[in-house]
Design a protein around this motif. Sequence first.
Motif, PDB file in Angstrom:
ATOM      1  N   GLN A 198      71.875  -3.096  47.203  1.00 31.94           N
ATOM      2  CA  GLN A 198      71.884  -3.875  46.003  1.00 31.94           C
ATOM      3  C   GLN A 198      72.112  -3.336  44.720  1.00 31.94           C
ATOM      4  OE1 GLN A 198      69.797  -3.214  48.556  1.00 31.94           O
ATOM      5  NE2 GLN A 198      68.603  -5.206  49.261  1.00 31.94           N
ATOM      6  N   ASN A 199      71.856  -2.000  44.511  1.00 31.91           N
ATOM      7  CA  ASN A 199      72.150  -1.598  43.312  1.00 31.91           C
ATOM      8  C   ASN A 199      73.532  -0.929  43.172  1.00 31.91           C
ATOM      9  OD1 ASN A 199      69.454  -1.968  42.534  1.00 31.91           O
ATOM     10  ND2 ASN A 199      68.789  -0.102  43.536  1.00 31.91           N
ATOM     11  N   VAL A 200      74.351  -1.245  44.116  1.00 33.40           N
ATOM     12  CA  VAL A 200      75.917  -0.597  43.844  1.00 33.40           C
ATOM     13  C   VAL A 200      76.947  -1.703  43.571  1.00 33.40           C
ATOM     14  CG1 VAL A 200      77.732   0.526  44.904  1.00 33.40           C
ATOM     15  CG2 VAL A 200      75.120   1.290  45.429  1.00 33.40           C
ATOM     16  N   PHE A 201      77.641  -1.912  42.365  1.00 30.75           N
ATOM     17  CA  PHE A 201      78.139  -2.947  41.984  1.00 30.75           C
ATOM     18  C   PHE A 201      79.748  -2.457  41.430  1.00 30.75           C
ATOM     19  CE2 PHE A 201      73.940  -4.318  41.485  1.00 30.75           C
ATOM     20  CZ  PHE A 201      74.037  -5.735  41.850  1.00 30.75           C
ATOM     21  N   THR A 202      80.527  -3.269  41.658  1.00 32.15           N
ATOM     22  CA  THR A 202      81.864  -3.161  41.409  1.00 32.15           C
ATOM     23  C   THR A 202      82.360  -4.535  40.438  1.00 32.15           C
ATOM     24  OG1 THR A 202      82.314  -1.519  43.414  1.00 32.15           O
ATOM     25  CG2 THR A 202      84.389  -2.502  42.025  1.00 32.15           C
ATOM     26  N   CYS A 203      82.603  -4.144  39.472  1.00 29.27           N
ATOM     27  CA  CYS A 203      83.081  -5.317  38.352  1.00 29.27           C
ATOM     28  C   CYS A 203      82.269  -6.388  38.438  1.00 29.27           C
ATOM     29  CB  CYS A 203      84.380  -5.822  38.868  1.00 29.27           C
ATOM     30  SG  CYS A 203      85.699  -4.406  38.655  1.00 29.27           S
ATOM     31  N   GLY A 204      80.851  -5.957  38.617  1.00 28.47           N
ATOM     32  CA  GLY A 204      79.570  -7.031  38.614  1.00 28.47           C
ATOM     33  C   GLY A 204      79.371  -7.465  39.734  1.00 28.47           C
ATOM     34  N   PHE A 205      80.020  -7.099  40.822  1.00 23.31           N
ATOM     35  CA  PHE A 205      80.054  -7.703  42.331  1.00 23.31           C
ATOM     36  C   PHE A 205      79.403  -6.617  43.070  1.00 23.31           C
ATOM     37  CE2 PHE A 205      82.686 -10.764  40.379  1.00 23.31           C
ATOM     38  CZ  PHE A 205      82.279 -11.916  40.912  1.00 23.31           C
ATOM     39  N   PRO A 206      78.397  -7.021  43.936  1.00 24.63           N
ATOM     40  CA  PRO A 206      77.681  -5.951  44.816  1.00 24.63           C
ATOM     41  C   PRO A 206      78.760  -5.422  45.847  1.00 24.63           C
ATOM     42  CG  PRO A 206      77.188  -8.226  45.561  1.00 24.63           C
ATOM     43  CD  PRO A 206      77.775  -8.262  44.323  1.00 24.63           C
ATOM     44  N   SER A 207      78.542  -4.078  46.248  1.00 24.35           N
ATOM     45  CA  SER A 207      79.608  -3.125  46.958  1.00 24.35           C
ATOM     46  C   SER A 207      78.652  -2.877  48.311  1.00 24.35           C
ATOM     47  CB  SER A 207      80.132  -2.050  46.299  1.00 24.35           C
ATOM     48  OG  SER A 207      80.812  -1.407  47.209  1.00 24.35           O
ATOM     49  N   TYR A 208      78.928  -3.495  49.348  1.00 24.15           N
ATOM     50  CA  TYR A 208      78.336  -3.466  50.684  1.00 24.15           C
ATOM     51  C   TYR A 208      78.615  -2.419  51.505  1.00 24.15           C
ATOM     52  CZ  TYR A 208      76.158  -7.915  49.322  1.00 24.15           C
ATOM     53  OH  TYR A 208      75.509  -8.871  48.531  1.00 24.15           O
ATOM     54  N   PRO A 209      77.678  -1.789  52.348  1.00 25.76           N
ATOM     55  CA  PRO A 209      78.038  -0.407  52.984  1.00 25.76           C
ATOM     56  C   PRO A 209      78.881  -0.756  54.353  1.00 25.76           C
ATOM     57  CG  PRO A 209      75.882  -1.180  53.344  1.00 25.76           C
ATOM     58  CD  PRO A 209      76.323  -1.925  52.394  1.00 25.76           C
ATOM     59  N   HIS A 210      78.927  -2.188  54.758  1.00 25.78           N
ATOM     60  CA  HIS A 210      79.617  -2.303  56.082  1.00 25.78           C
ATOM     61  C   HIS A 210      81.027  -3.430  55.839  1.00 25.78           C
ATOM     62  CE1 HIS A 210      76.146  -0.702  57.959  1.00 25.78           C
ATOM     63  NE2 HIS A 210      75.349  -1.411  57.238  1.00 25.78           N
ATOM     64  N   SER A 211      81.686  -3.322  56.667  1.00 22.89           N
ATOM     65  CA  SER A 211      82.995  -4.393  56.712  1.00 22.89           C
ATOM     66  C   SER A 211      83.264  -4.558  57.972  1.00 22.89           C
ATOM     67  CB  SER A 211      84.089  -3.455  55.948  1.00 22.89           C
ATOM     68  OG  SER A 211      84.532  -2.291  56.852  1.00 22.89           O
ATOM     69  N   GLU A 212      84.045  -5.700  57.915  1.00 27.82           N
ATOM     70  CA  GLU A 212      84.604  -6.376  59.207  1.00 27.82           C
ATOM     71  C   GLU A 212      85.942  -7.082  58.739  1.00 27.82           C
ATOM     72  OE1 GLU A 212      82.286  -7.955  62.443  1.00 27.82           O
ATOM     73  OE2 GLU A 212      83.463  -9.840  61.921  1.00 27.82           O
ATOM     74  N   VAL A 213      87.023  -6.943  59.561  1.00 27.45           N
ATOM     75  CA  VAL A 213      88.277  -7.781  59.340  1.00 27.45           C
ATOM     76  C   VAL A 213      88.343  -8.717  60.210  1.00 27.45           C
ATOM     77  CG1 VAL A 213      90.608  -7.310  59.106  1.00 27.45           C
ATOM     78  CG2 VAL A 213      89.292  -5.418  58.450  1.00 27.45           C
ATOM     79  N   GLN A 214      88.539  -9.885  59.770  1.00 32.43           N
ATOM     80  CA  GLN A 214      88.726 -11.306  60.445  1.00 32.43           C
ATOM     81  C   GLN A 214      89.878 -11.591  60.452  1.00 32.43           C
ATOM     82  OE1 GLN A 214      85.345 -13.687  59.445  1.00 32.43           O
ATOM     83  NE2 GLN A 214      83.756 -11.893  59.689  1.00 32.43           N
TER      84      GLN A 214
END
Length: 432
Positions: A198-214
């Motif tokens: 929750q404390n990691v942000f990029t350009c004001g938006f949260p940067s989450y640790p997981h990803s998925e390509v749909q």
Amino acid sequence: MDTSTIAISFSEPDERHAPREPRKGIENLPVEISHKILASLPVLHLVQCRYVSRALRQLSHEVSLLNMHLTRIGKKNPSLIFHCLDSTVNKLHFVELSDPICDNKTVYEVDIPFRTVMPDKVHILDSCNGLVCISDEFCRDPFYIYNPFTGRYKKLSKSKQFQKQTVEVGFGLDPINNEYKLIKMVYYDDPCTGLLSQNVFTCGFPSYPHSEVQVCDIVSNSWRSIGSIPWHSRRHSTGHFGSPHDIFCLNGRLYWLMGSEAQYGYIDINCVPRIISFNLSDEEFQVVKKPACGSLNKHNYLLLALGGCLSAAVYSNDGKVEMWIMKEYNVQESWIKEFVIEASPRNIDVGVQPSPNVTFFYVHGIWATRVLHGYAVRALCFLKNGDVLLEYKDGKLASYDPQNGEITDLKLQGLPTRFNTVVHVGSLNWIE
């Protein structure tokens, strides 16, 4: 009546009770000749042919004609779609640019048949072969594929959702399999792992640790997952969600900027941004090589497509814009600095002027782009005569002549006060 306010809505004529008419004129010509004649028409004239007779309507639906028309239109000046940025208006407008470019062209309002059922402000993600992909300004389901010149549209089924997520979306054509695809890159938190950010942000938006390509195969309207994004990083953004052409399709690949890796609970803002491509055919990611001179090693450029090539507009503190073009895909030596635009002020009122040598961002509605010394300009495309079409933040369009450096304002009738411009090839094409 003010023609600039005329709203046009295209729909297929109802032929259930239409009497058969004798064939005449162009309808009596061999199909090959008829196709050549019809393929030379502007898209609005081709649409009108559908209402002349049943025979012409049948001709206008033939795939060979649509392909020929799309090829020829692609060699002319493009159409432009304008998305009005007024918070109380959810409208699109369009204009067909003539050759040569002339003033006082009329801008028409385009009806969006599904506008009333969309939850929020309309946003055009991208345009490809006459089709546009539309969502709300935060790229949330549902997504629509829409042809503004025929009125046909398709609502895509809902994709997989996470409780906490941010998304990046790209739309384009897989040229190998001739399939349109929507790519959704999801960054999310998974409470089950305990790796929350929750404390990691990029350009004001949260940067989450997981990803998925749909991936959504648009004809079958079905979603599938193809794994995660290869790099644990967030897209290097010059604005926020909804910025024009953050992700765009060119020659069967999606392109965007990615940078600022998340490490030890913070974002390294000095991380050099990478140019990423996604091949719509083999569905593989790739890092695109940048010029060896280092001009693209800072956070001061935007990607775009110029003349069918990947390009970069590099902004400097003196108000100039260098236009770099990669002549051959992923060949480092093929990056060429073609010209430099003198991005002169366009009577823009930005309130408080910044101090010298300060580069900052100005976000206006869903329109966001690099701003230097309070002035913003975005290169849109090449025109047929070799000029570059420019869009200024103050709601002006202009053409730039690379040969003599002259900038000429374009005066269009009925243009919205504030807008974002999407380059569009007007066509009667459809997804099947």
